[in-house]
Every structure is written in structure tokens, then in C-alpha cells.
Design an enzyme around this catalytic site. Structure first.
Site, PDB file in Angstrom:
ATOM      1  N   TRP A 168       0.843  -1.197   0.070  1.00  0.00           N
ATOM      2  CA  TRP A 168       0.169   0.166   0.090  1.00  0.00           C
ATOM      3  C   TRP A 168       0.854   1.279   0.026  1.00  0.00           C
ATOM      4  O   TRP A 168       0.113   2.224  -0.303  1.00  0.00           O
ATOM      5  CB  TRP A 168      -0.878   0.047   1.206  1.00  0.00           C
ATOM      6  CG  TRP A 168      -0.235   0.132   2.502  1.00  0.00           C
ATOM      7  CD1 TRP A 168       0.532  -0.791   3.152  1.00  0.00           C
ATOM      8  CD2 TRP A 168      -0.474   1.279   3.628  1.00  0.00           C
ATOM      9  NE1 TRP A 168       0.873  -0.353   4.398  1.00  0.00           N
ATOM     10  CE2 TRP A 168       0.276   0.884   4.405  1.00  0.00           C
ATOM     11  CE3 TRP A 168      -0.984   2.524   3.421  1.00  0.00           C
ATOM     12  CZ2 TRP A 168       0.444   2.103   5.600  1.00  0.00           C
ATOM     13  CZ3 TRP A 168      -0.909   3.311   4.352  1.00  0.00           C
ATOM     14  CH2 TRP A 168      -0.065   3.284   5.572  1.00  0.00           C
ATOM     15  N   ASP A 169       2.064   1.152   0.009  1.00  0.00           N
ATOM     16  CA  ASP A 169       3.090   2.129  -0.072  1.00  0.00           C
ATOM     17  C   ASP A 169       2.940   3.003  -1.220  1.00  0.00           C
ATOM     18  O   ASP A 169       3.099   4.018  -1.373  1.00  0.00           O
ATOM     19  CB  ASP A 169       4.613   1.652   0.254  1.00  0.00           C
ATOM     20  CG  ASP A 169       4.905   0.842   1.384  1.00  0.00           C
ATOM     21  OD1 ASP A 169       3.840   0.286   2.157  1.00  0.00           O
ATOM     22  OD2 ASP A 169       5.972   0.529   1.738  1.00  0.00           O
ATOM     23  N   GLU A 192       1.943  -1.685  13.669  1.00  0.00           N
ATOM     24  CA  GLU A 192       1.747  -3.037  13.510  1.00  0.00           C
ATOM     25  C   GLU A 192       2.257  -3.442  14.715  1.00  0.00           C
ATOM     26  O   GLU A 192       2.446  -4.819  14.897  1.00  0.00           O
ATOM     27  CB  GLU A 192       2.683  -3.443  12.378  1.00  0.00           C
ATOM     28  CG  GLU A 192       2.245  -3.349  11.056  1.00  0.00           C
ATOM     29  CD  GLU A 192       3.150  -3.574  10.006  1.00  0.00           C
ATOM     30  OE1 GLU A 192       2.498  -3.788   8.657  1.00  0.00           O
ATOM     31  OE2 GLU A 192       4.218  -3.585  10.145  1.00  0.00           O
ATOM     32  N   LYS A 199       4.749   2.066  16.072  1.00  0.00           N
ATOM     33  CA  LYS A 199       5.625   2.059  15.317  1.00  0.00           C
ATOM     34  C   LYS A 199       5.720   2.985  14.170  1.00  0.00           C
ATOM     35  O   LYS A 199       6.806   3.298  13.889  1.00  0.00           O
ATOM     36  CB  LYS A 199       5.348   0.424  14.495  1.00  0.00           C
ATOM     37  CG  LYS A 199       6.473   0.023  13.447  1.00  0.00           C
ATOM     38  CD  LYS A 199       6.084  -0.838  12.657  1.00  0.00           C
ATOM     39  CE  LYS A 199       7.223  -1.510  11.696  1.00  0.00           C
ATOM     40  NZ  LYS A 199       6.845  -2.643  10.859  1.00  0.00           N
ATOM     41  N   GLN A 200       4.551   3.559  13.632  1.00  0.00           N
ATOM     42  CA  GLN A 200       4.408   4.559  12.799  1.00  0.00           C
ATOM     43  C   GLN A 200       3.091   5.469  12.699  1.00  0.00           C
ATOM     44  O   GLN A 200       2.273   4.878  13.681  1.00  0.00           O
ATOM     45  CB  GLN A 200       4.402   4.116  11.300  1.00  0.00           C
ATOM     46  CG  GLN A 200       3.419   3.208  11.055  1.00  0.00           C
ATOM     47  CD  GLN A 200       3.901   2.338   9.848  1.00  0.00           C
ATOM     48  OE1 GLN A 200       4.405   1.292   9.517  1.00  0.00           O
ATOM     49  NE2 GLN A 200       3.228   2.968   8.629  1.00  0.00           N
TER      50      GLN A 200
END
Length: 769
Positions: free
Chosen positions: A361-362, A492, A604-605
């Protein structure tokens, strides 16, 4: 902690000094590609030290059977792997019969070792001197590039100069199909060799991938020069089951140079019938020899000059920041050219095998803005077309998980549209990727104004995704709301959570987009509307049931804090900021058990903040500030995709020191090896986020009512920065200093822009402040 050994330079990546411990890292950083193929910066000559060999051909893959401890219904059958293709760079060097191998020499005997990746001109060069004995010293200069215009061709110029003494130099150029992947699940044989040929100074190996049946011809032809004068072509020397080897030799004395020019590369059944690939390879070699190395190099320089004329971002006053952004832009252009709609952008590009070289999906979330603004809308449209042409597979993916009626679940990882990721918390639960497909369409429409994509392709994608979200939602009798249970959000470090805010918000928005565009297509594109209704069997009743879900979607929210919660129960965690973690505990993904990570508050992000990035116009500045202050201190930024989003938002909040630090981390993530993993390959897709950090963060680019708007902010470390964007076939050049922002229009018609809140009418070739 970063690991810095790359020398700061505005246009080149430079390593100085021989250190065998850095070989695999440098093989990643100095990788080269041309959109159709690429390779790690492995040595041409023999090397017996530790190395990660890798040459890759875009679109050629193998379905490596899934390896899991316990099979679950719905698991993908395979994990798609980009293949380590036959090696064509090999040139064994013998000096008076002795093999040239840097690993066999004492470090003190190797002097002036240097690598350079010249990003401005698109070539990679390695130089060194070796004392072979007290009587003999040589200097090696090896330069190679992958042709941007002839994307099946690579060239190598390998020269050996006698610094001291005289010697006989023997070159043995070869091609080798006896290769394997570093990351095979079951040590399967990925390739079968069908034919080896060696004739008329040319070598060929025809190979075929098992299961997927891609046919590839690896080819070479080499010629020897002495002191710049052509001597002869390399002739057949040896052939075995996997290798075709040629040989040419000459005597050189002190001050003289022997140079081998090698032309090599691949033709494949992606572009030809399988029985044509050998003849196609011969045509490529004919063109290469006819043009010659000097002309091919000149063509390469001109091709990259054209790329840089549009894509460059120039930063004054900060050399490391300048080198970082150019490295990112260079790698993005090496990875994907936009010429072939069958191809996409792997997270490691051509620099390694991690993530299988597949599409994530990046692409939709991070990469499309870069290609849209630095090339033209056709390139971005090709990326959207890629997903449209895999819609049938997305519907199959959903059916495998129990969905029906044309519901589509786009894969987390794919080569051909089939899901091929084998971790349950990703495969089954990280379903937010579905929303990125629709956001990419929305982003494309806003930027290009090209509505034709929707009736032609996009609306069918929107319907499939809306059907998925409608079926995936669960109605809670207790809350009288629709909920989305058992998911993994962008963070995640939490799996199987209920009501991830970002996922729920995205699902609601996707349904609203589908309904909105159904109405638009119905009123403005009746033939397309009738075709789509006939194909999808959509009805007014179904659309009404979608809206019921969207209008009653649950969004976890804490009234006391005034923030949307990452998911239900997030505040039940022990909330401890990252700043309180001991350095010895970082990175937590390497130091902590997975159980401990999942129970922690650490992110994580960007997750909630990813939603605020996508939908920034849905929320006020005060809301962004409140959510940034709550979530960023809990974020460990252990995803390469994290710093760019936070840099953009910090810039929008006027927190320039923080924005700059996040920018530097994303731009030099690989160059300074922040995560101590660059030997596995570079983080290509996050490099598009680096571009966004400048253009959308410091440049403040937004599209407001079809008008490009720039709210500029200059980091105090910079004297100025400038960039170009292609906005609807009009080129806008933005130049920012501490005192002013200047916008220049290159085009044939006028263009309105907004600069720091003021709307201005630009004439072509005029400058406005």
C-alpha cells in the site's frame, strides 16, 4: 544510533577507504537500476569475502510456497519473490595467472579505495590500487551503468593500469545462471536453464522460471582496449551447465592500461514471445556495439539531465540534507519509470530481496504524489490502472475470506493481484490498505483534474471496496453503532484490536466517496454508468445499506483528553513516553518480545496521525496539535514510513526543529543506516515520503479548489530550497528563502496560485512573490 561513513557531497554518494565489514551495506547504497532491471553494487571481479549477490528483473517473480508453523484457512498459498536473476556483471581478472580478489589481500596492500555513485549522470564507479608484490602495483577503475533509454542494456568499463612493473592481464567476462535467492523459503529451484550459447564473440543463456514460466535471455559481448585503442573482442573460452565464459588477454607495462568494455543485460518474455528473446538479445548487442561506450555514456548523462531538470530539489546551506534528498529522488527514478503499467514499486526496489520485491500500500499512500508531480499524470494513471486491472484478483482475495457480492480486498503484498503475505495479523487484519486504493484515486483527481479515470476504471474499484467495508462492519446492539473488529492498523505493534480509529474513519470515507462518484458518473457519464451498473448489479437499496454503515460508524474518542483513540482500550495501557525508555531498550522490535510490544503503548508509525495526514482538511489545526502532542511522544518510528508523516505535520504546526530532525532521519535513513539493516536493501517507498516532507511539509503544497497553494517554511539550517511540480501540464518552480517565496510558471496558459495565503494570477514565465 546512525552509522555514518558516506562522505557528504551534493551530487554523489562516496565511500573512501577499504573496509570489508561495509561491503554488504555499500552493495545496497550503491545499487543501480533503470526501471526495468537493477542490481546491487557487487564486484565484477572475484570476491571471496561476505557479499549479498543480487541482480533483479522487474516483473519476473516466483511463487515461493508459504512457510508457516500452523496453516489456517484463508492463508495465501505462496509468497511472491522477486528473483535473483542470472548474473551478467562477472569479470574474473587474472594478473600473471593470479586471481584478483580483494579479500585475499592484506588491508595495507589496498590503497585509495573509493566508490562513487554519480547521481547527476547516472553511473557507479569503483577505484582502488593494490600492491601485488614489491615489484608490481595496479590501479583499477570499474565504471558501470544501466542504460535509461535502452532499458535492456547494461555497460561495464573495467580498466587495469600498471602503476609499477609489467604484467599479463587476462579478462574472463562471463554470465552465470547458477544463482539462488537469499530468502528462499524451501530452497526451491527457481530457474531452469534451457540453453547456453557462445558464438561470434557473444554469449547467451536462456532461462525459464519454474511455475510462473517467465523466459529470460541473459547476454554479453566484450571487447578489449589497450591505451584507448581497440585490440580485439573477447572470444569463447569455456562453457558448463550454468556459465558461459569468454577470454581476452594482453601484456601491459608501467603506465599502460588494459580496458574491457562489456555489454550485457536481459531480454524477457515480458516484452517478446519466448522464442524471440534470443534474437532480441542479439539486436540489443548490435545496437550497443554500433553506438559504442562513449555514446552510450553520453546518452545516459542526457537522460538523467532530463530527469533532474524536473525532479531535482535544490537545498542551499545544508550539504547532508541536499545529498539525502537527491539520493532519495535518484533511487525512486531508478526503481520506477512509469513506462510500463504492469510494473509497480517494491519497498526495496532493486536493492535487495526483503519484502519479496512485491507491491504494498506504500505505492498509493506515499509514492503516487512524487510521480504525479515530477513526471506527468500518465505515470500516476498507470499506477492506478495497475490496481484496476487487478480488481478481479482483489474480489477473489475477499471471497477466500468469506466475502461475497463483488466485495474487493486489495492485497497487502502482491505481484499479480493475489494476496501473497503469510502473516495472519497482516494478511487478514491490516485491511486499511483497501482505503489507500481509494485515497490514491481521490489524490489523483484533486491534483490532475482528470475525472475520466473514474468512469473508465475507478468507480468499479470504489464499488468493490465499499462492498467490502459494508460487509466487514459489525452492528453493535449495545452501542447502536457499526464497528470494525479484529484488525491491525498502520501501527503493527498492535494486532487484533477492535475499532482502530484510522481504519473505521477510512472505511466510512471510502463508502461516502463511492456514493458521491456513483452520482457524478450517473449524471455526467451515462453510458459508463449503465455499463458499470450492468457489470456490478448495484442497486439503490444496496447503496442505502452502505450509507447506513457509514453514517453510523463508531469512532473511539476520549472526551477528557479530547482525542480520537487509536482503538478501543488504548487508554487501558500504561502510557509511558518513548523519552522514558532507556537507550539500551531501543529499538524495541529487536530488544523486546512480541508479547511485550503488543501490550505496550508504543506506536511503530503514524496511525491516528496517518488519518490526520490523509484528511488534513477534515480537522482543525488545534485538533492536529492536540493529537500530535498525544501520539508522537509514544511513537518509536521503527517503520521507515513514519518520520516523513511526522515531519510534514510538525512543519504545519510550525515546529521546525522537530520537522527538520524528522526530515533528516527520513532522507538519510539508509545513507546513515539508522536501523542497522541497510545491507538488506534500501527503503525505496519511504523515499517518496522524504520528497513529501519537503514539498508538502516545508513547501506546504496543497490543492485548494483546484488551485495549488504553498505555505512555505524554511528550516533554519537552510539558506534556501527550490523544487518544481508539474501541475496539470504546467510547470511551477518554487524557490524559498528566509525573506520571500518566489513562484515561476513555465507553461502556455495562465495559472492561479496561492502563496502564503495570498492568491496570485501568474502569466507564463513570470515571477510572483
Amino acid at each position: 544510533m546512525s552509522r555514518e561513513y558516506i562522505k557528504p557531497n551534493a551530487w554523489s554518494i562516496i565511500e573512501e577507504g577499504w573496509n570489508p565489514d561495509l561491503v554488504k551495506s555499500s552493495e545496497s547504497l550503491f545499487s543501480i537500476g533503470n526501471g526495468a532491471m537493477g542490481q546491487r553494487a557487487n564486484f565484477e571481479e572475484s570476491y571471496s569475502g561476505e557479499t549479498f549477490q543480487g541482480s533483479y528483473l522487474a516483473g519476473v517473480y516466483y511463487p515461493d510456497k508459504t512457510r508457516v508453523g500452523w496453516w489456517k484457512n484463508g492463508y495465501p498459498e505462496y509468497f511472491a519473490k522477486v528473483l535473483n536473476a542470472p548474473n551478467y556483471i562477472g569479470i574474473d581478472i587474472f594478473i600473471d595467472g593470479e586471481t584478483l580478489d580483494l579479500a585475499a589481500f592484506d588491508r595495507k596492500d589496498i590503497r585509495n579505495y573509493r566508490r562513487e555513485l554519480n547521481m547527476k549522470e547516472g553511473w557507479y564507479e569503483r577505484t582502488f590500487e593494490i600492491d601485488l608484490s614489491e615489484e608490481k602495483t595496479i590501479k583499477v577503475i570499474a565504471r558501470r551503468f544501466l542504460c535509461m533509454n535502452l532499458d535492456e542494456l547494461a555497460t561495464i568499463n573495467y580498466s587495469v593500469k600498471a602503476i609499477k612493473g609489467q604484467m599479463r592481464i587476462s579478462f574472463q567476462p562471463y554470465i552465470d545462471a547458477g544463482i539462488t535467492n537469499e530468502d528462499s523459503n524451501w530452497d526451491d529451484k527457481f530457474w531452469d536453464i534451457e540453453e547456453l550459447q557462445s558464438t561470434d564473440h557473444q554469449g547467451f543463456i536462456r532461462s525459464r522460471t519454474n511455475k510462473t514460466n517467465f523466459y529470460v535471455c541473459t547476454f554479453m559481448q566484450s571487447e578489449l582496449y589497450k591505451n584507448g585503442e581497440h585490440v580485439q573482442y573477447a572470444d569463447h573460452f569455456d562453457k558448463n551447465d550454468t556459465v558461459v565464459r569468454h577470454k581476452v588477454a594482453t601484456q601491459i607495462s608501467e603506465g599502460e592500461t588494459a580496458t574491457l568494455i562489456k555489454y550485457a543485460g536481459y531480454t524477457s518474455s515480458l516484452n517478446y514471445e519466448h522464442f524471440e528473446i534470443l534474437d532480441a538479445a542479439k539486436r540489443v548487442l548490435h545496437t550497443a556495439v554500433e553506438k559504442g561506450y562513449p555514446q552510450l555514456l553520453q546518452d545516459q548523462k542526457e537522460a538523467w539531465a532530463q530527469i533532474w531538470s524536473m525532479a531535482d530539489i535544490a537545498i542551499k546551506g545544508d550539504l547532508k540534507a541536499q545529498q539525502g534528498i537527491r539520493f532519495n529522488i535518484f533511487q525512486l527514478n531508478q526503481t520506477y519509470s512509469g513506462k510500463d503499467a504492469r510494473l509497480n514499486i517494491g519497498p526495496k526496489g532493486f536493492t535487495g530481496e526483503k519484502y519479496g520485491g512485491s507491491t504494498y500500500w506504500d505505492t498509493e499512500a506515499y509514492c503516487i504524489p512524487f510521480y504525479m508531480a515530477t513526471k506527468d499524470q500518465k505515470v500516476a494513471r498507470n499506477l492506478l490502472k495497475y490496481r484496476y486491472e487487478q480488481l478481479d484478483k482483489a474480489i477473489e482475495n475477499a471471497e477466500k475470506l468469506g466475502f461475497s457480492n463483488g466485495a474487493a480486498l486489495y492485497p497487502m503484498v502482491t505481484m499479480n493481484g493475489e494476496e501473497c503475505h503469510n502473516e495472519w495479523e497482516i494478511t487478514f487484519e491490516e485491511i486499511h490498505r483497501n482505503g489507500a486504493m481509494i485515497f490514491a484515486i481521490h489524490n489523483y483527481l484533486k491534483y490532475t483534474g482528470d475525472y475520466s479515470y473514474v468512469p473508465e476504471m475507478g468507480l468499479e474499484v470504489m464499488i468493490g471496496v465499499a462492498r467490502f467495508w459494508h460487509q466487514r462492519a459489525t452492528f453493535s446492539q449495545r452501542a447502536k453503532k457499526y464497528m470494525i473488529l479484529g484488525v491491525t492498523g498502520p501501527n503493527e505493534y498492535e494486532n487484533n484490536v477492535n475499532n482502530n480509529w484510522y481504519t473505521n474513519y477510512l472505511a466510512k470515507w471510502c463508502i461516502e466517496q463511492a456514493v458521491n462518484h456513483l452520482d457524478k458518473v450517473k449524471s455526467g457519464h451515462k453510458k459508463d454508468y449503465e455499463r458499470i451498473v450492468g457489470l456490478t448489479k448495484i442497486s439503490n437499496g444496496e447503496v442505502a445499506s452502505w450509507l447506513e454503515v457509514a453514517q453510523n460508524m463508531y469512532e473511539p474518542y476520549d472526551e477528557e483528553l479530547g482525542v480520537y483513540l487509536q482503538q478501543d482500550g488504548f487508554l487501558d495501557k500504561e502510557i509511558i513516553p518513548v523519552s522514558d525508555l532507556k537507550p539500551s531498550q531501543r529499538p524495541i522490535n529487536q530488544k523486546w518480545s512480541w508479547d511485550r510490544i503488543l501490550r505496550s503503548c508504543y506506536i511503530k508509525q503514524a496511525d491516528v496521525l496517518q488519518g490526520f495526514y490523509f484528511f488534513e482538511d477534515h480537522f482543525s489545526r488545534e485538533q492536529l496539535e492536540k493529537h500530535f502532542d498525544f501520539y508522537e511522544p509514544l511513537t518509536v518510528h521503527e517503520s521507515s514510513l513514519s518520520p516523513c508523516v511526522h515531519s510534514i505535520q510538525a512543519a504545519h504546526l510550525g515546529r521546525m526543529d522537530q520537522a527538520y530532525q524528522f526530515y533528516l532521519r527520513t532522507s538519510r535513513l539508509d545513507l546513515d543506516d539508522y536501523n542497522h539493516e541497510v545491507e538488506e536493501g534500501c527503503h525505496i517507498t519511504s523515499m517518496a515520503g522524504t520528497w513529501m516532507s519537503i514539498v508538502e511539509g516545508f513547501g506546504g503544497l496543497k490543492i485548494i479548489n483546484d488551485i495549488p497553494s504553498f505555505t512555505t517554511r524554511l528550516p533554519e539550517q537552510w539558506d534556501s530550497f527550490s523544487f518544481k511540480i508539474n501541475f496539470r501540464d504546467q510547470i511551477l518552480k518554487v524557490h524559498v528563502t528566509a525573506d520571500k517565496t518566489t513562484v515561476t510558471l513555465e507553461g502556455e496558459s495562465t495559472q492561479d496560485v496561492i502563496i502564503n495565503g495570498k492568491q496570485i494570477h501568474l502569466e507564463p514565465e513570470t515571477v510572483k512573490i
